[in-house]
Design an enzyme around this catalytic site. Structure first.
Site, PDB file in Angstrom:
ATOM      1  N   LEU A 148       0.869  -1.170   0.000  1.00  0.00           N
ATOM      2  CA  LEU A 148       0.000   0.000   0.000  1.00  0.00           C
ATOM      3  C   LEU A 148       0.909   1.224   0.000  1.00  0.00           C
ATOM      4  O   LEU A 148       1.988   1.189   0.592  1.00  0.00           O
ATOM      5  CB  LEU A 148      -0.892   0.046   1.249  1.00  0.00           C
ATOM      6  CG  LEU A 148      -2.011  -0.982   1.395  1.00  0.00           C
ATOM      7  CD1 LEU A 148      -2.702  -0.805   2.752  1.00  0.00           C
ATOM      8  CD2 LEU A 148      -3.021  -0.870   0.264  1.00  0.00           C
ATOM      9  N   ASP A 149       0.479   2.287  -0.637  1.00  0.00           N
ATOM     10  CA  ASP A 149       1.245   3.530  -0.586  1.00  0.00           C
ATOM     11  C   ASP A 149       1.384   3.994   0.863  1.00  0.00           C
ATOM     12  O   ASP A 149       0.513   3.731   1.700  1.00  0.00           O
ATOM     13  CB  ASP A 149       0.559   4.628  -1.388  1.00  0.00           C
ATOM     14  CG  ASP A 149       0.622   4.388  -2.881  1.00  0.00           C
ATOM     15  OD1 ASP A 149       1.427   3.549  -3.316  1.00  0.00           O
ATOM     16  OD2 ASP A 149      -0.147   5.047  -3.619  1.00  0.00           O
TER      17      ASP A 149
END
Length: 333
Positions: A148-149
């Site tokens: 995930l960012d």
């Protein structure tokens, strides 16, 4: 880690390692990848082992400027970190447990907070996986299943066994996972706009930062995002977003390309609007993108699992504070 270890020849810290390149590291130069992967190894030594042919890509020699591709296998020769430097690097990682959504003998699912990277690299000393390993020194195996960012919150999977890692990553590659997000975007999203399929191209800008942009079919990779309006506000739209592909920054770029950037997005957003949200009455200073749910087949037995991460408190508070759309008593689309 930006690539997963698939084999070591011994338990020694100086064993040969073979790593498979994932979407997070595809496109990088070999030398930049190694400098991040081999923290503590002198830069001159990294370039020396590349020149000598000890670093191999898909069993062949490669130059420092070779671009890594998705699925490439990189062989790293035995390299010993200076003991003092290695220990200092380890000590700098604070142990941390994260809110659990699921745990058994095969995997962990955590609710990753915004502002925390999933792993170290690209100027980040450590992330979720390094902190989990420090918090669980008895764990023999902990590896990220996906990414995930840093600025995205929500469901994140960590494998506790190699068999689970391989099985789950195969599901991600085969698009057998159900990934749903919630995003607050600037403006009034058109109700009829439900499918975003513009190809995406990943590149490195003049400052050396990884970025993504909408591209032509010839230049970009296929990307498919499905969107539904969940709620409308004055100046904002809350979207349910489903990913059918998993490209880097896919949701952020698709929504921005459609003319409705995510509120608080520091890279692709409306910077003046972000500043107003952060400094105004709402005091909202993060990106409003949350990995709400993830569905997958359990690697042991195949039961379908669906996990959900509740909307973070700061996001729920912002929604409660936003005004309904002008000229309408109902905020629901």
């Amino acid at each position: 880690m930006g690539a997963r270890i698939i084999e070591t020849k011994s338990d020694s810290p100086v064993a040969v390692r073979r790593l498979t390149i994932d979407e997070g590291t595809a496109g990088q130069r070999l030398d930049n990848f190694l400098l991040r992967e081999l923290k503590g190894v002198p830069k001159t030594h990294v370039y020396r082992v590349i020149r000598s042919g000890e670093v191999r890509i898909n069993r062949g020699r490669a130059g420092a400027d070779t671009r890594l591709a998705l699925g490439d296998e990189v062989r790293l020769p035995p390299l010993r970190l200076p003991q003092r430097a290695a220990q200092a690097a380890a000590d700098a990682v604070p142990p941390r447990e994260f809110a659990l959504l699921w745990e058994d003998d095969h995997l962990i699912a955590v609710d990753k907070p915004a502002g925390v990277a999933v792993h170290g690299g690209s100027g980040v000393s450590f992330g979720v996986i390094e902190q989990l390993r420090r918090a669980r020194p008895q764990a023999k195996f902990l590896e990220l299943v996906h990414r995930l960012d840093k600025d995205t919150s929500g469901v994140l999977l960590v494998a506790k066994r190699r068999s689970a890692l391989l099985a789950l990553q195969q599901q991600f590659r085969s698009r057998d996972t159900g990934k749903r997000y919630v995003a607050l975007v600037q403006g009034d999203w058109p109700a009829a706009l439900r499918t975003l399929d513009t190809p995406l191209h990943k590149f490195v800008d003049a400052q050396g930062e990884r970025r993504v942009r909408a591209a032509s079919d010839d230049e970009g990779r296929p990307a498919l995002t499905l969107v539904r309006v969940a709620q409308r506000f004055d100046g904002f739209s809350l979207l349910d977003v489903t990913l059918r592909t998993g490209r880097t920054h896919q949701i952020r770029v698709h929504l921005q390309h459609a003319g409705h950037p995510i509120a608080g997005d520091p890279k692709y957003g409306d910077f003046a609007a972000n500043r107003a949200l952060a400094r105004g009455a709402h005091r909202f200073a993060r990106m409003f993108l949350h990995a709400r749910s993830l569905a997958f087949d359990h690697p042991q037995g195949g039961a379908r699992i669906e996990l959900e991460a509740p909307l973070p408190a700061e996001c729920a508070r912002l929604l409660a504070e936003l005004a309904p759309p002008r000229g309408s008593e109902a905020a629901t689309a």
